[in-house]
Design a protein around this motif. Structure first.
Motif, PDB file in Angstrom:
ATOM      1  N   ARG A 720     107.625 108.209 -23.529  1.00  0.00           N
ATOM      2  CA  ARG A 720     107.817 109.668 -22.959  1.00  0.00           C
ATOM      3  C   ARG A 720     107.703 110.648 -24.837  1.00  0.00           C
ATOM      4  O   ARG A 720     106.858 111.885 -24.562  1.00  0.00           O
ATOM      5  N   GLU A 721     108.284 110.007 -25.340  1.00  0.00           N
ATOM      6  CA  GLU A 721     108.413 110.745 -27.329  1.00  0.00           C
ATOM      7  C   GLU A 721     106.783 110.852 -27.102  1.00  0.00           C
ATOM      8  O   GLU A 721     106.123 111.850 -28.176  1.00  0.00           O
ATOM      9  N   ILE A 724     104.982 112.693 -25.546  1.00  0.00           N
ATOM     10  CA  ILE A 724     105.002 114.356 -25.951  1.00  0.00           C
ATOM     11  C   ILE A 724     104.622 114.940 -27.678  1.00  0.00           C
ATOM     12  O   ILE A 724     103.782 115.744 -27.885  1.00  0.00           O
ATOM     13  N   ARG A 725     104.676 114.454 -28.217  1.00  0.00           N
ATOM     14  CA  ARG A 725     104.226 114.060 -30.107  1.00  0.00           C
ATOM     15  C   ARG A 725     102.734 114.267 -30.084  1.00  0.00           C
ATOM     16  O   ARG A 725     101.720 114.704 -30.713  1.00  0.00           O
ATOM     17  N   LEU A 728     101.593 117.827 -28.458  1.00  0.00           N
ATOM     18  CA  LEU A 728     101.777 118.585 -29.645  1.00  0.00           C
ATOM     19  C   LEU A 728     101.645 118.333 -30.873  1.00  0.00           C
ATOM     20  O   LEU A 728     101.632 119.647 -31.153  1.00  0.00           O
ATOM     21  N   GLY A 729     100.276 117.473 -30.988  1.00  0.00           N
ATOM     22  CA  GLY A 729      99.047 117.038 -32.043  1.00  0.00           C
ATOM     23  C   GLY A 729      99.319 116.266 -33.188  1.00  0.00           C
ATOM     24  O   GLY A 729      98.476 116.712 -33.639  1.00  0.00           O
ATOM     25  N   ALA A 730      99.830 115.362 -32.461  1.00  0.00           N
ATOM     26  CA  ALA A 730     100.011 114.199 -33.280  1.00  0.00           C
ATOM     27  C   ALA A 730      99.135 113.101 -33.396  1.00  0.00           C
ATOM     28  O   ALA A 730      98.403 112.909 -32.548  1.00  0.00           O
ATOM     29  N   GLU A 731      98.232 113.060 -34.311  1.00  0.00           N
ATOM     30  CA  GLU A 731      97.156 112.159 -34.258  1.00  0.00           C
ATOM     31  C   GLU A 731      98.100 110.553 -34.289  1.00  0.00           C
ATOM     32  O   GLU A 731      99.084 110.683 -34.421  1.00  0.00           O
TER      33      GLU A 731
ATOM     34  N   LEU B  95     112.341 116.837 -27.619  1.00  0.00           N
ATOM     35  CA  LEU B  95     112.567 115.352 -28.036  1.00  0.00           C
ATOM     36  C   LEU B  95     114.365 114.611 -28.526  1.00  0.00           C
ATOM     37  O   LEU B  95     114.634 115.849 -29.113  1.00  0.00           O
ATOM     38  N   VAL B 106     108.357 120.466 -34.954  1.00  0.00           N
ATOM     39  CA  VAL B 106     107.012 118.717 -34.611  1.00  0.00           C
ATOM     40  C   VAL B 106     106.018 119.682 -34.762  1.00  0.00           C
ATOM     41  O   VAL B 106     105.050 118.140 -35.611  1.00  0.00           O
ATOM     42  N   PRO B 107     105.378 120.062 -33.925  1.00  0.00           N
ATOM     43  CA  PRO B 107     104.580 121.058 -33.983  1.00  0.00           C
ATOM     44  C   PRO B 107     103.436 121.574 -35.119  1.00  0.00           C
ATOM     45  O   PRO B 107     102.736 121.041 -35.273  1.00  0.00           O
ATOM     46  N   TYR B 110     102.656 118.486 -37.574  1.00  0.00           N
ATOM     47  CA  TYR B 110     100.987 117.504 -37.546  1.00  0.00           C
ATOM     48  C   TYR B 110     100.213 118.444 -37.949  1.00  0.00           C
ATOM     49  O   TYR B 110      99.269 118.971 -37.835  1.00  0.00           O
ATOM     50  N   ARG B 154     108.235 126.175 -28.876  1.00  0.00           N
ATOM     51  CA  ARG B 154     107.577 125.152 -29.438  1.00  0.00           C
ATOM     52  C   ARG B 154     105.911 125.198 -28.386  1.00  0.00           C
ATOM     53  O   ARG B 154     105.132 125.639 -29.977  1.00  0.00           O
TER      54      ARG B 154
END
Lengths: 814, 235
Positions: A720-721, A724-725, A728-731, B95, B106-107, B110, B154
């Motif tokens: 889930r985390e 979310i990441r 939120l735009g994490a590669e 989170l 967090v956002p 990235y 966020r």
């Protein structure tokens, strides 16, 4: 009881329901418990099992020591008699030695080993013959025609087909007549050695004049006997040490011509076990660490299961189960796993024990007694219970310790785990990584020692040399002995495939040695201050056959063998340096205190200097050695050395034929290559390295699997985390990096703690190491690198999976 | 700002192919506040995921700010997501192991933004949403409304041009829902384009127009009266 039965049945069903988990858990436990059982069976047989004698705790070895030496140098028979008559602390003292004999007069001459003992030995040990009679006191002196002999049970079975009428039969051993007086019961062995002796005879054998020399038992200067004693009931080890030291001090004063000696009294079990104790205990500790790592892995698996079963546990509690009932249920499952693991472990141990027996170094005593007996089974059962508590209790308590409302809520909502449980899993991974570092550091140090030993130059060319001993019977007087070898060696040299051949006593790295003090011409040293050398008797061509380089002067040749020749000697480089420093020793004279008879000990002319030899094993420093032509000192049982151009073992039939063409009653004794002697000298290091290396590899695999399991589980837990990441735009790369970073962080903490532990513990191994410090930088660098590399691998695979998480699926994960 | 042309999304099932979205064609102007409604399973969330570039497996044409998303690879789509889009979820999706402050960071972490600049952006958003006092709390220490407030903060912290909100008040009681919707309205007034998915007519009233979905089809879109509905196809 009903409850337990229900738990048992339910546990079985739960384990059947998750075959993957059950298989991994059982195999992990089988490896851990099996390895522990196997090593314990060695420890039990070698260290713990009582000696097979009456009241063995009262038995002690009375060792003779010299300044600068810890080992027993032996005692002469006259000195032994003085000890026996003057002490008040022993019920009895007995002297003994082991020797090779040739049994003839039956089908084929065969080589047997026997012990020459004082007549009171068996009664002192408290074991009576099964058939016939014990020796009597008078038999310490030659009586009648044949020497009395008592057979071991196995020799009686194999050599005499368990003939009940064997008593009174005559045997010819090494040309001497013996009469069978008795047969010992099965299981009796004395002295306790890797290869038990096949018979016992009395010290009367040494009371005969030999080749014109006085009997061995009459020479105070010939220290060749070991001594065992039984303490009186009230006497302590310290009292015995005190009194025997006083007696020896008086003897030192009474006989100033002999080097002063000391006494060391040690319990007989310690004497038997010798230096193997420390190595075995370190191996036992190491295999214990493997079990701890296995338990940490299992605890993590159970914690993961506890998360998955959170709802079930909550429902049980909501329906009225007490915490104890749920813990009992979970522990029953653990006990089931441990029991199956222990059963499989026993099968694994059976195989491992066979492997260990083959691998064990020659000096490991009582190795033939290793087996899975009642004590070992009790140990295994104990380990199974211990491991159950170790890996099952914490997860069980943790799973049942959460608040009911929150766990019901949690279980219903997501099946995600609590922060505490996740932290506990991390702690287990850190612990197992730390333990693996300690194990691998130990294994690494031993491996470096073994590699170092492999590079040590023994001082001779060990390849393509076959050796064997010959036991020439007493009818061979000195001239006949010289003549025998004068005939044999040329015959051998003419054989196809032989490059050179000679004879010597003792061979380098063989058990026998002759140490003697020596004087130097022009240096008025007191007798008690004379330096010591290890003496070798050698025939012509010895140095070429063995490959020891001549550094100065000349080798022995025919002129040294002629009757009335000038007494000569060759010395080793270290002896030359020790005595003559920078002077050229060739042409100088020394007087080794050894002769063949009553004549005065001659000065010997140094005719050459040869290279040093690692005579006492690769790990021991080179010792000052000297070499004398056999023709000038023909007293010892020689070994033949043959350098070949072909596989040396292939020469053995031809060599046997040549020997037996000269004397059909001579078997070849101790047929071994020089390479085997060298290998045997590092067998204990190799044994410890292979075992510790195996445990280290096992630890590495278990830790890697453990880390892989925890990281994989974490990836699932953090789906889930991850979603979310990603949303939120994490590669994906950042997600993979996060997972790998987590794995590496855990491993790094474990490695840090492990290095601290290794720093403290490896110094306990100092005596097992050669040419490497307990804090060897290479080892202390390589082990963390290896572990972190494995951690990287273990984390990378789940990390790739995490990076591929579909955020849409992940966000619906709840 | 957004043009979708004949966008379709299918899932392979044992029996064959199941359509989740069919021939979706729609246009959104910058500054609009659009509501997507429809019964469960009508494809609302899937549509939002495609617009938010969380879903790659669709067919058709999609333009965002004149960039042809359908021609971009996954990495470039992720870049667009980071640059222009903020997400708000029904279950907040904060989170659990991070504090409010860390969740807001967090956002930004990235994006290629310096640590100092991130700190100032988070401080600004904490202040704007009046949650400075809660910055060190963990999500479990907040009420549902407070958690969603953080969720919106966020989404906004990176100054997105578009906010996608998937049932943002679905887990909140009415008074909290009202506060959140007021907040969306305020953000929209300040120029942020918003697409929300909701079942609530009250929430829909905050928007400029409502698009209705049924079984993957757009059945009603005030900006595009001849919407491609099942009835239209039947005709």
């Amino acid at each position: 009881m009903n409850g337990f039965f229900d738990d048992f049945c339910f546990g079985l069903r739960m384990l059947r329901k998750s075959p993957g988990f059950t298989l991994v858990a059982v195999l992990t436990l089988a490896l851990g418990i099996g390895a522990n059982t196997a090593i314990f069976s060695v420890i039990h047989a070698v260290l713990l099992r009582a000696l097979p004698f009456h009241n063995p705790r009262q038995l002690v070895a009375v060792n003779t020591t010299e300044p600068g030496r810890q080992d027993d140098i032996g005692v002469s028979y006259p000195a032994f008699l003085d000890w026996r008559s003057q002490n008040h602390v022993f019920e009895g003292l007995s002297a003994f030695r082991v020797d090779d004999f040739t049994l003839t007069g039956r089908a084929e001459p065969i080589h047997v080993t026997g012990a020459v003992v004082s007549a009171n030995t068996l009664s002192l040990l408290g074991v009576a013959p099964m058939l016939g009679r014990d020796f009597n006191r008078q038999e310490d002196q030659p009586v009648g025609t044949g020497f009395p002999i008592i057979l071991s049970h196995s020799f009686w079975q194999d050599g005499f087909a368990s003939d009940p009428n064997v008593l009174g039969q005559n045997l010819t051993l090494s040309g001497q007549l013996f009469t069978v007086a008795g047969v010992m019961p099965p299981g009796f062995e004395f002295p306790v050695e890797r290869t038990p002796v096949e018979f016992w005879t009395t010290i009367a054998l040494d009371a005969r004049p030999l080749n014109g020399s006085p009997p061995m038992t009459a020479q105070r200067g010939v220290a060749y006997l070991d001594v065992i004693g039984r303490l009186k009931a009230q006497a302590t080890l310290a009292q015995a040490q005190n009194e025997m030291s006083k007696i020896q001090d008086a003897l030192n004063k009474q006989y100033p011509g002999n080097r002063p000696k000391g006494i060391a009294i040690v319990p007989e079990i310690d004497q038997v076990v010798g230096e193997t104790r420390q190595g075995l205990l370190i191996l036992f500790a190491a295999v214990g660490l493997v079990l701890l790592i296995a338990c940490a892995n299992l605890s993590n698996l159970l914690l993961a299961r506890a998360t998955a079963r959170g709802k079930e546990i909550s429902v049980r509690k909501a329906l009225g189960a007490t915490r104890w009932v749920v813990v009992r249920q979970l522990l029953t499952e653990s006990m089931l796993l441990a029991s199956v693991g222990a059963a499989l472990g026993l099968i694994f141990a059976l195989w491992a024990v066979k492997w260990l027996t083959r691998l064990a170094p020659a000096e490991l005593p009582r190795i033939s007694e290793i087996g899975l007996n009642l004590e070992v089974l009790i140990f295994t059962a104990g380990v199974a219970v211990f491991t159950t508590l170790l890996f099952g209790l914490i997860p069980a308590l943790h799973a049942t310790g959460t608040e009911l409302a929150s766990s019901l809520n949690e279980g219903a909502r997501s099946g995600t785990e609590t922060r505490g449980r996740s932290r506990l899993k991390d702690v287990f991974v850190v612990i197992e990584t730390a333990l693996a570092v300690v194990l691998l550091a130990g294994a690494g140090l031993l491996l470096r020692s073994l590699l170092g030993l492999g590079r040590v130059d023994p001082g001779f060319a060990k390849d393509h040399v076959i050796t064997f001993g010959l036991d020439l019977p007493d009818r061979y007087r000195h001239p006949q002995r010289i003549e025998f070898y004068r005939q044999l060696l040329p015959r051998i040299r003419r054989l196809p495939g032989v490059r050179s051949a000679s004879a010597a006593f003792p061979l380098p790295m063989s058990a026998g040695e002759v140490k003697t003090s020596f004087g130097v011409e022009g240096r008025p040293w007191k007798d008690s201050e004379l330096p010591v050398t290890t003496l070798h008797l050698v025939d012509d061509d010895y140095f070429r056959a063995v490959g020891i380089p001549l550094l100065r002067g000349r080798e022995f040749d025919a002129r040294d063998d002629a009757p009335g020749a000038t007494p000569v000697v060759l010395i080793s480089q270290s002896l030359a340096k020790q005595i003559f420093r920078d002077e050229n020793p060739v042409g100088k004279r020394i007087r080794p205190q050894i002769s063949t008879g009553n004549e005065e000990v001659p000065m010997r002319l140094i005719v050459g200097v040869v290279g040093d030899v690692k005579g006492e094993g690769l790990a021991a420093p080179a010792i000052p050695e000297s070499y004398v032509p056999y023709a000038q000192l023909p007293f010892a049982p020689m070994s033949v050395v043959v350098r070949t151009a072909i596989d040396p073992q292939a020469m053995v039939p031809a060599l046997r034929k040549e020997v037996q063409s000269l004397d059909k009653d001579l078997p070849l004794l101790h047929v071994e290559t020089l390479e085997e002697y060298v290998d045997d000298s590092i067998a204990d290091t190799r044994f410890e390295t292979i075992l510790l290396g195996t445990f280290g590899a096992l630890a590495l695999v278990l830790t890697t699997v453990g880390l892989f399991g925890v990281i994989s589980y974490t990836v699932v837990q953090r789906t889930r985390e991850t979603g979310i990441r990603l949303a939120l735009g994490a590669e994906p790369r950042a997600i993979a990096g996060m997972i790998v970073g987590n794995g590496l962080l855990l491993a790094s903490v474990g490695v840090g703690i492990g290095l601290g532990g290794a720093f403290l513990l490896t110094r306990l191994m100092r005596s097992l190491l050669y040419g490497v410090s307990p804090l060897d930088p290479t080892t202390f660098f390589s082990v963390p690198v290896a572990l972190l590399a494995m951690a990287l691998l273990a984390s990378y695979i789940p990390a790739r999976r995490a990076a591929k998480v579909d955020p849409m699926v992940a966000l619906r994960y709840e | 700002m957004i043009q979708l042309r004949n966008v379709e999304r299918t899932y392979k099932t044992g029996a064959g192919v199941t359509y989740v979205l069919r021939r979706i064609t729609m246009d959104l102007r910058e500054g609009e506040f659009v509501t997507v409604m429809g019964p469960s399973g009508s494809g609302k969330s899937t549509l939002l995921s495609i617009i938010g570039m969380l879903d790659d497996s669709w067919a058709g044409e999609y333009y965002l700010l004149d960039q042809a998303v359908h021609k971009l690879d996954r990495k470039k789509r992720a870049d667009l997501n980071r640059k222009y889009i903020g997400f708000v979820f029904q279950s907040y999706h904060l989170l659990d192991n991070l504090t409010v402050y860390e969740n807001l960071d967090v956002p930004l972490s990235y994006r290629n933004i310096s640590r100092a600049q991130r700190a100032s952006m988070v401080a600004e958003i904490l202040d704007r949403f009046q949650i400075v006092g809660k910055k060190d709390l963990f999500p479990s220490q907040l009420s549902g409304g407070q958690q969603q407030l953080v969720g919106i903060a966020r989404a906004v912290v990176g100054n997105p041009k578009l906010i996608l909100a998937d049932e943002p008040t679905g887990n909140l009681h009415s008074s909290q829902a009202k506060e959140i919707m007021e907040l969306f309205k305020k953000l929209n007034d300040q120029g942020t384009t918003i697409i929300q998915v909701t079942h609530s007519e009250v929430n829909a009233a905050y928007g400029h127009r409502t698009i209705q979905l049924f079984d993957g089809w757009i059945t009603s879109d005030p900006a595009n009266p001849p919407a491609t509905s099942p009835e239209a196809v039947a005709r």
